[in-house]
Design an enzyme around this catalytic site. Structure first.
Site, short mmCIF file in Angstrom:
data_model
loop_
_atom_site.label_atom_id
_atom_site.label_comp_id
_atom_site.label_asym_id
_atom_site.label_seq_id
_atom_site.Cartn_x
_atom_site.Cartn_y
_atom_site.Cartn_z
N CYS A 126 0.84 -1.20 0.00
CA CYS A 126 0.00 0.00 0.00
C CYS A 126 0.88 1.25 0.00
CB CYS A 126 -0.92 -0.01 1.22
SG CYS A 126 -2.16 1.31 1.22
N CYS A 210 -3.76 3.74 9.26
CA CYS A 210 -2.53 3.24 9.88
C CYS A 210 -1.97 4.20 10.92
CB CYS A 210 -1.48 2.97 8.80
SG CYS A 210 -2.00 1.75 7.57
N CYS A 233 7.38 4.05 5.93
CA CYS A 233 6.55 3.82 4.74
C CYS A 233 7.36 3.32 3.57
CB CYS A 233 5.80 5.09 4.35
SG CYS A 233 6.87 6.43 3.77
#
Length: 241
Positions: A126, A210, A233
């Site tokens: 993602c 998140c 990330c």
């Protein structure tokens, strides 16, 4: 130009990341930004900002050096509405002249995340399609970029240099050496607006699914990807080509 910044030559004779890191090791954030600007020029320098809880401080320092330095903002499609509003507030407050909101490609989202549940099943994937790939696309015109990581944030950030090689370009970390107290001092001195979620216990704000509140005594990034081993990330752990 100050003495520290003058140690970094123009792009025609650009020193290596290691040489620039040595030259700027003890420089102030504004000196680091000025050095990056001198090294590659405004058209080849970008600041990447999440417009998160501490972003106003780096953006303020940058704006004092040159408010027309391009700012890249990754609009992942999962951000809090408060973050989008904060972006607009800071643009107006600081007089930022070139903020570019970059989104993931619709065809990529349709192909790889049609049900919008990839954040749960595979958060690394993602982040790749919503952050890493869009940033790589956005940074293609640039030779160097600025970001707001700090050593006091811990984990993979504990030993970051002031200047590093990021594959196709240089990466400047103007706030590598700053402390929490110095960040707070910038907020107070410049009377900067706070992120709307900061007062509610969100010490680090990313994508909505998140991100959670941080409890007293926890690391400030404990609310990111809570319950998972993931702490980044990917935009700071992969070479951006």
């Amino acid at each position: 130009m100050n003495a520290v910044a003058s140690q970094v030559s123009s792009v025609s004779g650009l020193p290596s990341a290691e040489e620039q890191d040595r030259a700027l090791r003890d420089a102030s954030p504004s000196e680091v930004i000025a050095a990056a600007l001198k090294a590659v020029g405004r058209e080849k320098l970008a600041l990447v900002s999440s417009f998160g809880t501490e972003s106003a401080t780096l953006l303020k320092v940058m704006a004092d050096v040159d408010p027309a330095i391009p700012v890249v903002f990754l609009d992942t499609g999962w951000l809090f509405e408060e973050t989008l509003a904060y972006r607009d507030t800071l643009i107006a407050t600081l007089g930022l002249k070139d903020v570019r909101s970059i989104k993931p490609l619709e065809e990529t989202l349709s192909r790889e995340d049609p049900d919008r549940d990839l954040w749960f099943s595979d958060p690394d994937a993602c982040c790749r399609i919503r952050k890493v790939e869009p940033l790589a696309r956005a940074l293609k015109p640039f030779s160097a970029w600025l970001n707001g990581r700090k050593r006091f944030q811990g984990n993979a950030r504990a030993d970051i240099p002031v200047v590093e090689d990021d594959g196709a370009r240089l990466k400047f970390n103007p706030f590598a050496n700053v402390s929490r107290e110095e960040i707070e001092a910038i907020f107070v001195r410049a009377k900067l607006p706070r992120h709307p979620l900061a007062a509610s216990g969100f010490l680090s704000v990313g994508c909505m699914p998140c991100t959670s509140r941080t409890a007293a005594g926890e690391d400030e990034r404990a609310g990111r990807w809570r319950g998972r081993a993931k702490t980044e990330c990917g935009i700071h752990t992969m070479k951006i080509s």
